[in-house]
Design a protein around this motif. Structure first.
Motif, mmCIF file in Angstrom:
data_model
loop_
_atom_site.group_PDB
_atom_site.id
_atom_site.type_symbol
_atom_site.label_atom_id
_atom_site.label_comp_id
_atom_site.label_asym_id
_atom_site.label_seq_id
_atom_site.Cartn_x
_atom_site.Cartn_y
_atom_site.Cartn_z
ATOM 1 N N GLU A 135 15.549 -1.683 1.117
ATOM 2 C CA GLU A 135 16.948 -1.529 1.527
ATOM 3 C C GLU A 135 17.750 -0.807 0.456
ATOM 4 O OE1 GLU A 135 16.617 -5.761 3.916
ATOM 5 O OE2 GLU A 135 17.964 -5.593 2.194
ATOM 6 N N ARG A 200 24.126 -2.729 3.058
ATOM 7 C CA ARG A 200 22.768 -3.277 3.022
ATOM 8 C C ARG A 200 22.286 -3.677 4.417
ATOM 9 N NH1 ARG A 200 19.188 -4.586 -0.598
ATOM 10 N NH2 ARG A 200 20.633 -4.119 -2.294
ATOM 11 N N ARG A 204 19.185 -2.223 6.605
ATOM 12 C CA ARG A 204 18.186 -3.109 7.212
ATOM 13 C C ARG A 204 17.965 -2.746 8.673
ATOM 14 N NH1 ARG A 204 19.489 -9.106 5.784
ATOM 15 N NH2 ARG A 204 19.297 -8.095 3.744
#
Length: 419
Positions: A135, A200, A204
């Protein structure tokens, strides 16, 4: 050996390997209550018991959600069952401005650093996984990061006197949760992990789509390993170049103009970025156009300022020294670290303070002795005052105080290989 036992043995081996060559007497593990950190707490507790190492658990309550205090209590209860001493640190510094996740991350590390030092702990384990690493790669790719950013998080990093270790950086998130299920140990899912306002979480979600093309965390991990090897080669080349063209002088760095100019542009860029970071005692060095403009000033022999560091041009050499404005309001007491790098010793009066010498201190010094550093260097150097009266300026041996760098001599060169 059953499949479950084999997986548990593999995870325990990751922890043992992370400390195989540097086993501290005591260390801490950062635990939020989430699946990754809860798994690491259990693994570390078992390993520490076998190795007779004192283990602490530390949780940071950012105070951003009403559930956070209860989650910290949950971690404390689990730690108590494992016979691990637990501490909760609370952050109250969010102003509502800027990047929340970045501010919380910086505060988390700062709080844990200060706490660990107060306890005499110099190693903290973090529960980042291969998923976190992948990530991070995509988040930095979106920011057009260079090779340093795309190599991701390091398994071991030293910052501000604390060694941060990531024993599970090669393990997948689902493996850790399965480990906890096997232990019948619950964990807490942070609702922010589903908030797509955060970069983040966007990364993902993007990875879920990329996996359809065969671009999964294992592929990303191999790419990052390759980039890491390139970065290591660049670090060694920069280190060798620094040995050839840089010398330390009372906390300043002197660069030989001719030898510096012989370096490749990327090597020189890395060298100067690290020099600025080292002198400023900063976690990160400058990047982008500002760094390029600073390099251009160097090549033209002009003075410049960047990252709290002054560039003093010269015919034969450059001098990089601390900028007075960057430390004008920095104070400490004798015997403690000033500006992240200097320690003033040999004087014990508790009523005295350490601050930058400044122009008022230079006036009180009068005529400087032969061989003294430039006035710009002296102005930003630590001195001892009683109110406004100069008591000691140790960089020119004025008064009883002595001065030393908190880092050992040669630290600039060694940190080129370990930053």
């Amino acid at each position: 050996m059953s499949e479950v036992t084999a997986k548990q043995a593999m995870l325990k081996h990751c922890v043992a390997t992370a400390f195989a060559y540097d086993k501290p007497d005591q260390l801490a593990v950062a635990v939020s209550g989430g699946g990754d950190s809860m798994a690491l707490l259990h693994l570390m507790a078992e390993w520490a018991e076998d190795e007779k190492i004192r283990l602490w658990a530390v949780t940071v309550n950012h105070g951003l959600r009403p559930e956070a205090a209860e989650e910290a209590r949950f971690v404390s209860e689990v730690a108590q069952k494992l016979q691990v001493k637990h501490t909760t640190l609370t952050w109250t510094g969010w102003s509502g401005q800027g990047n929340l996740q970045d501010a919380a991350r910086r505060a988390r590390y700062r709080l844990m650093t200060d706490w660990a030092k107060a306890q005499g702990i110099n190693t903290i384990a973090l529960a980042h996984t291969a998923d976190d690493q992948a990530e991070t790669f995509f988040m930095r790719l979106a920011r057009a990061s260079g090779i340093d950013g795309l190599t991701g998080m390091q398994r071991r990093r030293v910052s501000d006197g604390i060694t941060w270790v990531r024993p599970l950086l090669m393990q997948e998130r689902f493996e850790l949760r399965q480990y906890l299920r096997d232990l019948r140990q619950p964990w807490i899912d942070d609702p922010s992990n589903d908030n797509e306002a955060f970069d983040r979480i966007k990364a993902r979600r993007a990875m879920e789509e990329l996996s359809k093309l065969g671009i999964d965390i294992h592929v990303v991990g191999r790419v990052m390993d390759h980039l890491g090897q390139v970065r290591s080669a660049l670090d060694f080349a920069t280190h060798d170049h620094a040995l050839d063209c840089v010398s330390e002088d009372q906390g300043d760095l002197i660069l030989n103009r001719r030898r510096f100019a012989e370096g490749a542009p990327e090597i020189n860029r890395r060298l100067v970025a690290h020099a600025l970071r080292w002198i400023a005692s900063a976690d990160y060095g400058p990047r982008g156009m500002k760094l390029q403009e600073f390099l251009s000033a160097m090549m033209r022999g002009r003075d410049a300022t960047l990252h709290g560091v002054r560039l003093l041009g010269g015919k034969e050499s450059f001098r990089l020294t601390r900028e007075h404005a960057a430390v004008a309001h920095t104070v400490a007491v004798p015997g403690t670290v000033w500006d992240g790098r200097w320690i003033v010793e040999g004087i014990e009066d508790k009523g005295l303070i350490v601050r930058a010498l400044g122009q008022d201190g230079l006036l009180q010094l009068g005529e400087l002795p032969d061989g003294a550093p430039p006035r710009e260097t002296l102005s930003a150097s630590p001195a001892v005052f009683d109110g406004n009266t100069l008591i000691s300026a140790p960089l020119v041996r004025y008064g009883p105080a002595t001065l030393r760098l908190a880092q050992p001599k040669g630290d600039f060169f060694t940190t080129l290989l370990s930053h």
